[in-house]
Design a protein around this motif. Structure first.
Motif, PDB file in Angstrom:
ATOM      1  N   ASP A  33      46.984  42.763  45.786  1.00  0.00           N
ATOM      2  CA  ASP A  33      46.421  43.779  46.855  1.00  0.00           C
ATOM      3  C   ASP A  33      44.752  43.956  46.228  1.00  0.00           C
ATOM      4  O   ASP A  33      43.834  43.994  47.117  1.00  0.00           O
ATOM      5  N   ASP A  34      44.902  44.215  45.094  1.00  0.00           N
ATOM      6  CA  ASP A  34      43.478  44.654  44.420  1.00  0.00           C
ATOM      7  C   ASP A  34      42.621  43.332  44.147  1.00  0.00           C
ATOM      8  O   ASP A  34      41.485  43.708  43.738  1.00  0.00           O
ATOM      9  N   ALA A  35      42.941  41.998  44.464  1.00  0.00           N
ATOM     10  CA  ALA A  35      42.068  40.865  44.478  1.00  0.00           C
ATOM     11  C   ALA A  35      41.714  40.621  45.978  1.00  0.00           C
ATOM     12  O   ALA A  35      41.416  39.530  46.105  1.00  0.00           O
ATOM     13  N   LYS A  36      41.871  41.525  47.073  1.00  0.00           N
ATOM     14  CA  LYS A  36      41.527  41.382  48.412  1.00  0.00           C
ATOM     15  C   LYS A  36      40.360  42.269  48.704  1.00  0.00           C
ATOM     16  O   LYS A  36      40.201  43.229  48.081  1.00  0.00           O
ATOM     17  N   ILE A  37      39.589  41.647  49.560  1.00  0.00           N
ATOM     18  CA  ILE A  37      38.346  42.503  50.197  1.00  0.00           C
ATOM     19  C   ILE A  37      38.524  42.354  51.519  1.00  0.00           C
ATOM     20  O   ILE A  37      38.601  41.090  51.948  1.00  0.00           O
ATOM     21  N   GLY A  38      38.424  43.355  52.457  1.00  0.00           N
ATOM     22  CA  GLY A  38      38.739  43.213  53.903  1.00  0.00           C
ATOM     23  C   GLY A  38      39.636  42.762  54.313  1.00  0.00           C
ATOM     24  O   GLY A  38      39.823  42.045  55.217  1.00  0.00           O
ATOM     25  N   GLY A  39      40.780  42.697  53.508  1.00  0.00           N
ATOM     26  CA  GLY A  39      42.167  42.406  53.800  1.00  0.00           C
ATOM     27  C   GLY A  39      42.329  40.910  53.446  1.00  0.00           C
ATOM     28  O   GLY A  39      43.291  40.327  53.635  1.00  0.00           O
ATOM     29  N   PHE A  40      41.405  40.175  52.950  1.00  0.00           N
ATOM     30  CA  PHE A  40      41.394  38.573  52.227  1.00  0.00           C
ATOM     31  C   PHE A  40      41.192  38.624  50.880  1.00  0.00           C
ATOM     32  O   PHE A  40      40.403  39.272  50.340  1.00  0.00           O
ATOM     33  N   ALA A  41      41.961  37.759  50.164  1.00  0.00           N
ATOM     34  CA  ALA A  41      41.553  37.298  48.865  1.00  0.00           C
ATOM     35  C   ALA A  41      40.538  36.577  48.865  1.00  0.00           C
ATOM     36  O   ALA A  41      40.645  35.326  49.112  1.00  0.00           O
ATOM     37  N   ILE A  42      39.422  36.980  48.381  1.00  0.00           N
ATOM     38  CA  ILE A  42      38.124  36.030  48.508  1.00  0.00           C
ATOM     39  C   ILE A  42      37.479  35.897  47.114  1.00  0.00           C
ATOM     40  O   ILE A  42      37.535  37.176  46.401  1.00  0.00           O
ATOM     41  N   GLY A  43      37.207  34.755  46.996  1.00  0.00           N
ATOM     42  CA  GLY A  43      36.192  34.420  45.778  1.00  0.00           C
ATOM     43  C   GLY A  43      35.535  33.182  45.908  1.00  0.00           C
ATOM     44  O   GLY A  43      34.926  32.836  47.056  1.00  0.00           O
ATOM     45  N   CYS A  44      35.399  32.431  44.857  1.00  0.00           N
ATOM     46  CA  CYS A  44      34.706  31.302  44.910  1.00  0.00           C
ATOM     47  C   CYS A  44      35.514  29.958  44.535  1.00  0.00           C
ATOM     48  O   CYS A  44      36.395  30.197  43.669  1.00  0.00           O
ATOM     49  N   GLN A  45      35.007  28.982  45.134  1.00  0.00           N
ATOM     50  CA  GLN A  45      35.414  27.668  44.445  1.00  0.00           C
ATOM     51  C   GLN A  45      34.399  27.506  43.509  1.00  0.00           C
ATOM     52  O   GLN A  45      33.053  27.426  43.560  1.00  0.00           O
ATOM     53  N   ALA A  46      35.020  27.244  42.253  1.00  0.00           N
ATOM     54  CA  ALA A  46      33.717  26.969  41.174  1.00  0.00           C
ATOM     55  C   ALA A  46      32.868  25.886  41.354  1.00  0.00           C
ATOM     56  O   ALA A  46      31.922  25.706  40.595  1.00  0.00           O
ATOM     57  N   TYR A  47      33.134  24.956  42.067  1.00  0.00           N
ATOM     58  CA  TYR A  47      32.388  23.750  42.337  1.00  0.00           C
ATOM     59  C   TYR A  47      30.791  24.396  42.873  1.00  0.00           C
ATOM     60  O   TYR A  47      29.884  23.774  42.957  1.00  0.00           O
ATOM     61  N   THR A  48      30.834  25.669  43.677  1.00  0.00           N
ATOM     62  CA  THR A  48      29.712  26.543  44.001  1.00  0.00           C
ATOM     63  C   THR A  48      28.763  26.455  42.649  1.00  0.00           C
ATOM     64  O   THR A  48      27.602  26.303  43.180  1.00  0.00           O
ATOM     65  N   PHE A  49      29.265  26.438  41.576  1.00  0.00           N
ATOM     66  CA  PHE A  49      28.674  26.471  40.406  1.00  0.00           C
ATOM     67  C   PHE A  49      28.616  25.492  39.598  1.00  0.00           C
ATOM     68  O   PHE A  49      28.757  25.483  38.200  1.00  0.00           O
ATOM     69  N   ASN A  50      28.539  24.358  40.135  1.00  0.00           N
ATOM     70  CA  ASN A  50      28.909  23.212  39.531  1.00  0.00           C
ATOM     71  C   ASN A  50      27.628  22.635  38.588  1.00  0.00           C
ATOM     72  O   ASN A  50      27.567  21.634  37.756  1.00  0.00           O
ATOM     73  N   ARG A  51      26.323  23.278  38.679  1.00  0.00           N
ATOM     74  CA  ARG A  51      25.346  23.026  37.893  1.00  0.00           C
ATOM     75  C   ARG A  51      25.579  23.865  36.481  1.00  0.00           C
ATOM     76  O   ARG A  51      24.844  23.847  35.396  1.00  0.00           O
ATOM     77  N   PHE A  52      26.553  24.713  36.473  1.00  0.00           N
ATOM     78  CA  PHE A  52      26.975  25.477  35.259  1.00  0.00           C
ATOM     79  C   PHE A  52      28.472  25.186  34.609  1.00  0.00           C
ATOM     80  O   PHE A  52      28.912  24.423  35.194  1.00  0.00           O
ATOM     81  N   THR A  53      28.872  26.094  33.652  1.00  0.00           N
ATOM     82  CA  THR A  53      29.968  25.757  33.197  1.00  0.00           C
ATOM     83  C   THR A  53      31.037  26.637  33.803  1.00  0.00           C
ATOM     84  O   THR A  53      30.793  27.508  34.682  1.00  0.00           O
ATOM     85  N   ALA A  54      32.387  26.415  33.614  1.00  0.00           N
ATOM     86  CA  ALA A  54      33.603  27.356  34.204  1.00  0.00           C
ATOM     87  C   ALA A  54      33.308  28.763  33.644  1.00  0.00           C
ATOM     88  O   ALA A  54      33.656  29.467  34.630  1.00  0.00           O
TER      89      ALA A  54
END
Length: 291
Positions: A33-54
């Protein structure tokens, strides 16, 4: 040639297959539950930052306020170890390093993909072993030809398989995963761990209404690459949630109505060098979601 929106809208209003089954996510480990915001587990697909490293993708996801992350194969591990890559064919040390970095920033790794999965058990098993070692709940793929092996290993590892959609390819009629009706038919008699990774932006690029697509896939949404676009069609680019044409509030309403327990990966494919502010606005939209 672009398919006309009106034709697609009529098609989606009377879907070929509408699945009403228990949520595929119920078979998977619950996201904290602590990984949820507004009732949803939300974050990023790392491809969003594919100009950078993992490592930098983890840092930027945390900076934007995300709680979960989906890794993709082939991203360099860190600025100091660019020879190491994220992936199921890398040394075991990569897993320990990723886990340590995730713990440092309080993120949960939830998915792995989009990854090609070979249609043989030995090769496919490497993908599942990596996901298991990382504590992930799902693999994201478009390898529909390997569905029998994927189903077998999904049961064995208790890891879901989410079939992802890119835009339609008018020059390649054999590419079918863009169509939610095709995915619904593909998984309807399969184990509940098999379902869809709903990429709303790519649906919009195919001229489809994302909310209608979610309804077609009811009960089989494993995860989402949630995007909002400035316009329908192939030229549309990502914009902060709520400022584009994808009806993100309607998407969240539908996911909530379906009892969605998976994760939302922001895959923000615009302003590549400085997209943290846009990602943060997307997370802010979900944080303010109160319906």
């Amino acid at each position: 040639m672009m398919i006309r929106n009106a034709t697609l809208s009529r098609r989606l209003m009377v879907p070929a297959v509408v699945l009403i089954v228990s949520s595929a996510a119920q078979a998977q480990p619950q996201i904290p539950d602590d990984a949820k915001i507004g009732g949803f587990a939300i974050g990023c697909q790392a491809y969003t930052f594919n100009r950078f490293t993992a490592f930098e993708a983890i840092e930027k996801t945390a900076q934007a306020g995300g709680k979960v992350i989906e890794f993709y194969p082939g991203q360099a591990l860190s600025p100091e170890e660019r020879d190491l890559k994220v992936g199921h064919d890398q040394p075991e040390a990569v897993i320990a390093k990723l886990k340590s970095k995730l713990d440092e920033h309080g993120l949960v790794a939830v998915n792995y993909g989009v990854v090609g999965v070979p249609n043989d058990e030995e090769g496919a098993r490497k993908v599942f072993e990596f996901a298991k070692a990382m504590g992930m709940r799902a693999i994201t793929t478009e390898s529909v030809d390997a569905i029998d092996v994927l189903e077998q290993l999904a049961k064995e590892y208790d890891i879901a398989v989410a079939f992802h959609n890119h835009p339609s390819r008018p020059d390649n009629p054999d590419y079918k995963v863009w169509d939610p009706n095709y995915i619904a038919e593909l998984v309807k008699d399969r184990d509940e761990r098999l379902g869809a990774c709903a990429d709303t932006g790519h649906w919009a690029r195919s001229g489809l209404n994302p909310v209608d697509c979610l309804k077609i896939l009811k009960g089989r949404i494993i995860s989402s690459h949630l995007k909002d676009l400035n316009e329908m069609g192939r030229s549309g680019h990502d914009v902060p949630y709520g400022t584009g044409v994808c009806d993100i509030a309607g998407v969240l309403d539908e996911l909530k109505a379906q009892g969605f327990e998976g994760n939302i990966s922001i895959e923000y494919e615009h302003d590549w060098e400085n997209n943290v502010p846009g990602v943060a606005q997307c997370i802010g939209f979900v944080r303010g979601y109160t319906r």
